[in-house]
Motif scaffolding. Sequence first.
Motif, PDB file in Angstrom:
ATOM      1  N   VAL A   1       0.868  -1.541   0.013  1.00  0.00           N
ATOM      2  CA  VAL A   1      -0.168   0.168   0.018  1.00  0.00           C
ATOM      3  C   VAL A   1       1.188   0.911  -0.140  1.00  0.00           C
ATOM      4  CG1 VAL A   1      -1.602   0.984   1.349  1.00  0.00           C
ATOM      5  CG2 VAL A   1      -1.565  -1.313   1.392  1.00  0.00           C
ATOM      6  N   ARG A   2       0.805   2.292  -1.048  1.00  0.00           N
ATOM      7  CA  ARG A   2       1.014   3.291  -1.148  1.00  0.00           C
ATOM      8  C   ARG A   2       0.075   4.938  -1.108  1.00  0.00           C
ATOM      9  NH1 ARG A   2       6.212   4.929  -2.295  1.00  0.00           N
ATOM     10  NH2 ARG A   2       6.899   3.474  -3.204  1.00  0.00           N
ATOM     11  N   ARG A   3       0.392   5.586   0.603  1.00  0.00           N
ATOM     12  CA  ARG A   3       0.065   6.277   0.785  1.00  0.00           C
ATOM     13  C   ARG A   3       0.406   7.619   0.019  1.00  0.00           C
ATOM     14  NH1 ARG A   3      -2.039   6.748   6.308  1.00  0.00           N
ATOM     15  NH2 ARG A   3      -3.378   5.375   5.688  1.00  0.00           N
ATOM     16  N   TYR A   4      -0.385   7.922  -0.135  1.00  0.00           N
ATOM     17  CA  TYR A   4      -0.117  10.301  -1.245  1.00  0.00           C
ATOM     18  C   TYR A   4      -0.385  10.645  -0.747  1.00  0.00           C
ATOM     19  CZ  TYR A   4       1.472   6.973  -5.082  1.00  0.00           C
ATOM     20  OH  TYR A   4       1.313   6.144  -6.408  1.00  0.00           O
ATOM     21  N   TYR A   5       0.018  12.136  -0.043  1.00  0.00           N
ATOM     22  CA  TYR A   5       0.122  13.410   0.206  1.00  0.00           C
ATOM     23  C   TYR A   5       0.194  14.289  -0.529  1.00  0.00           C
ATOM     24  CZ  TYR A   5       1.625  10.291   4.894  1.00  0.00           C
ATOM     25  OH  TYR A   5       1.546   9.120   5.527  1.00  0.00           O
ATOM     26  N   ARG A   6      -0.532  15.008  -0.308  1.00  0.00           N
ATOM     27  CA  ARG A   6      -0.380  16.624  -1.367  1.00  0.00           C
ATOM     28  C   ARG A   6      -0.477  18.177  -0.595  1.00  0.00           C
ATOM     29  NH1 ARG A   6      -2.476  17.698  -5.920  1.00  0.00           N
ATOM     30  NH2 ARG A   6      -3.667  15.398  -6.193  1.00  0.00           N
ATOM     31  N   LYS A   7       0.327  18.620  -0.578  1.00  0.00           N
ATOM     32  CA  LYS A   7       1.244  19.885   0.482  1.00  0.00           C
ATOM     33  C   LYS A   7       1.460  18.512   1.649  1.00  0.00           C
ATOM     34  CE  LYS A   7      -0.577  23.358  -2.742  1.00  0.00           C
ATOM     35  NZ  LYS A   7      -1.773  24.078  -2.559  1.00  0.00           N
ATOM     36  N   GLY A   8       1.637  18.139   2.003  1.00  0.00           N
ATOM     37  CA  GLY A   8       1.317  17.315   3.714  1.00  0.00           C
ATOM     38  C   GLY A   8       0.497  16.724   3.680  1.00  0.00           C
ATOM     39  N   VAL A   9      -1.023  16.816   3.047  1.00  0.00           N
ATOM     40  CA  VAL A   9      -1.897  16.549   4.022  1.00  0.00           C
ATOM     41  C   VAL A   9      -2.697  14.833   2.722  1.00  0.00           C
ATOM     42  CG1 VAL A   9      -4.399  16.588   3.660  1.00  0.00           C
ATOM     43  CG2 VAL A   9      -3.271  18.250   3.902  1.00  0.00           C
ATOM     44  N   ALA A  10      -2.526  13.577   3.754  1.00  0.00           N
ATOM     45  CA  ALA A  10      -2.895  12.564   3.029  1.00  0.00           C
ATOM     46  C   ALA A  10      -3.823  12.639   1.961  1.00  0.00           C
ATOM     47  CB  ALA A  10      -3.076  11.584   4.260  1.00  0.00           C
ATOM     48  N   SER A  11      -3.463  12.290   0.932  1.00  0.00           N
ATOM     49  CA  SER A  11      -4.853  12.261  -0.116  1.00  0.00           C
ATOM     50  C   SER A  11      -5.635  10.801  -0.695  1.00  0.00           C
ATOM     51  CB  SER A  11      -4.094  13.804  -1.266  1.00  0.00           C
ATOM     52  OG  SER A  11      -3.374  12.522  -2.329  1.00  0.00           O
ATOM     53  N   ALA A  12      -4.322  10.029  -0.753  1.00  0.00           N
ATOM     54  CA  ALA A  12      -5.316   8.604  -1.078  1.00  0.00           C
ATOM     55  C   ALA A  12      -4.245   7.162  -1.123  1.00  0.00           C
ATOM     56  CB  ALA A  12      -4.923   8.730  -2.651  1.00  0.00           C
TER      57      ALA A  12
END
Lengths: 489, 489
Positions: A374-385
């Motif tokens: 599982v990979r967690r993606y962050y956008r500007k430090g906020v988890a996005s998906a």
Amino acid sequence: MKITKDLYQGSLALLTDFYQLTMAYAYWKSGKTEQEAVFNLFFRKNPFQGGFTIAAGLDYVIDYCRNFKYDQNDLDYLRNMKGKSGEPMFEDAFINYLGDMKFSCDIDAVEEGTVVFPNTPLIRVKGPLVQCQLLETPLLNILNFQTLIATKAARITLAAGGEDVLEFGLRRAQGIDGALAASRAAYIGGCSSTSNVMAGKLFGIPVSGTHAHSWIMSFDTELEAFEAYAEAMPDNCVFLVDTYDTYTGLLNAIKVGKKLQERGKQMVGVRIDSGDLAYYSNMAREMLDSAGFHEAKVVASNDLDEYLVFSLKVQEASINVWGIGTKLVTAYDQPALGAVYKLAAIKDQQGNWEPKLKVSQQTIKINIPGFQNVRRYYRKGVASADMIFLEDQQNEEKGPLIIDPIDPTKRKKIDIGLESELLLKPIFRHGEKVYARPEIHEIKNRTKANLERFDKAHKRLVNPHIYPVGLEESLFNLKTNLVLKAKNQ
Amino acid sequence: MKITKDLYQGSLALLTDFYQLTMAYAYWKSGKTEQEAVFNLFFRKNPFQGGFTIAAGLDYVIDYCRNFKYDQNDLDYLRNMKGKSGEPMFEDAFINYLGDMKFSCDIDAVEEGTVVFPNTPLIRVKGPLVQCQLLETPLLNILNFQTLIATKAARITLAAGGEDVLEFGLRRAQGIDGALAASRAAYIGGCSSTSNVMAGKLFGIPVSGTHAHSWIMSFDTELEAFEAYAEAMPDNCVFLVDTYDTYTGLLNAIKVGKKLQERGKQMVGVRIDSGDLAYYSNMAREMLDSAGFHEAKVVASNDLDEYLVFSLKVQEASINVWGIGTKLVTAYDQPALGAVYKLAAIKDQQGNWEPKLKVSQQTIKINIPGFQNVRRYYRKGVASADMIFLEDQQNEEKGPLIIDPIDPTKRKKIDIGLESELLLKPIFRHGEKVYARPEIHEIKNRTKANLERFDKAHKRLVNPHIYPVGLEESLFNLKTNLVLKAKNQ
């Protein structure tokens, strides 16, 4: 620290469903014990109709695996089991095989204190089929419960908005370890302390407590009781004021608080354990303030949960510290998480992972096949998906499309180049621990830091915004093809 | 057998709320530790909106008390606790006092497997105030949970109407002992066996189990999987038929069942774990009967509880064996019993029992004061009423009027000369066990025999007829006077 070893004497190898052993025997008879398999442990719905879950229990699992060994007593028990015909249930050679078994799996897991979501593996066990199978039940027992309680505690502490939450559920918990493991998980989830002294000793959690109604009742008057307590423990005075009448109790607490001041000591506060907590906490605050006890805290308890805490805050109750017992340690409104452990792939004779699928008429019960991470993606430090993908394809960054495992029309494009991290971390390799077990305080901090990286919409107590978790496109296609194939057979 | 000793290494003395220790310290500082007190443990409502409760957990309690001893590790932990000021929380002399403490209480209790009702003591602890107090939390932890689960199991087995109920909740239970204690209590309540092998070993409960979906999935076809299992365990074949498709699964089970017959073996049955259990169990029964497998059982599971079991029986589902997990071992619809432990009397300097009362704005929360026992009356062999009375008045037969503790207009006359028995039995005297601990099978039989002595109206799953429990008249008057006195103060 060896949690289960400290807690439980001897072997816990038999802490499993009997069918794991009958299957182990049948695998052994079929010559399949050493075939390599991979199993995933995951849940299908966030508990409490919430928007997130906090992983917990891994440290127990590590301990369980490190001490996994059938002792003589276990083997004798199995040797003496008889089948219907009166014959021994298991051949001696199999009993010896179990006695010689040495834990040799690879385990990857989400670290404790991590925010997790439905359908993603919390733990992935790879190794000889028979070992993977034997671990199913204890792993589920441990992770289901601690994850459930850590999540409940996180919800309650979020509702309390940074104020202290004391866990004191021991007397209503489900058994001895139902209490100990709950105290541990509650601390991980965000509680400040526990009433359970043994949990304090075993896990290094702060403990707290002062006195009960019985203390008051053992004296002729409440005032005498408060005075005697203040005499004995001048630094730890939280007076329980509702044994007879809350107003009188507050007057007595203030009297004794003043005497404490004359000795250079400070009353810590008062506790209210019954009646209308909004009304009485405000009464307490006003009386304490009028008497100059601005620093004295108002502790409230009485069957509280996150909804009552939230409601009392909306009502502007003057409560500084929340005591939570039954509703927390039993996860009263949903006392089981329902995580499952499913075979995801088996290695064929060519050494390739053959993905495995359990079909069901209930779409939600169809597992995700293959060797996953599982990979967690962050956008500007906020988890996005979160993206679930096939690790053995070695194209973790393949993205950018993720597809919802239940509703394939829910799709989300992931921007290449977003900050990301793998959630499954190596814990064991070939049965050897390769993971540095963090202190419990670090785990607690991870929970807090992790939650801060999620939008508050996912953390709402009711009707939360759904966080996107999906299958990487090639995994989605693999699953779809396997389901269609199975249904056409 | 020493349950907690076998289960838990070393001392469980710290398995208590911290406030018990701060109170113990304050009692010690006030010179009150040895004052004689009596506490009662009781609950206020039957769980699950039911009409009865099954007492369980006493054997754990006996073990706990016999092994009650602070070890060096416990004492060091307490010695190192610091108060706010940085000073040690407890004086060394107190730590030494704890180290020297020897359990010396008298304990009387309702035997396990006894049908019990709200407000009557399940256990009565008499002894030095400090010891009574220290035992509060562990006794509540143990008895609350096991009583809850034994009651749930009794309800489920009543719904199953004599058919076998298998408990297999380990994977969803609340922690390790949440599972072990649940398996024990479920057996006491009426289950036939458990899947938990460790519970089988520790408590001498029958264990059962065959295979899981993963067994099927590890083979290329379901038929191969059934055949391999039958080859390995020909005497223990319950085929799980719903991995891919229940109809095909049944066909395959029947094929392999026939091969077993050729070897002189009998297929035990089939298990259905998903889908519409009424529909598929009837399909299974018809197909099995048509193929001549009249003896083969249909085992059903899938989030069952007493209501679903009852409903499936009303629908004439062809189910012979019920597998129950989560809903049983977590008591899902009410995961805590809520029993309490209250000071009832303290001996004054003249050696008389001074009754003690906790007042509350909630009438149900006012305890029953005084040194109590309970007598159960039978009319023609059927239990007709329980009377709570003051044992130290030595007029147990005083009757004939009992008065409801909540609604004083509910009164019942007891006929003199009815068959009766005292429910509280001596367990410890001066810290020495005086009770012969029964085997678990005896306890299970007591549950069954006890339930048979109650009218079926009390055993209804919903809206049961309320069984009369009341205070003997002089106890009622004592309580009323004490409440009025406290409220007038």
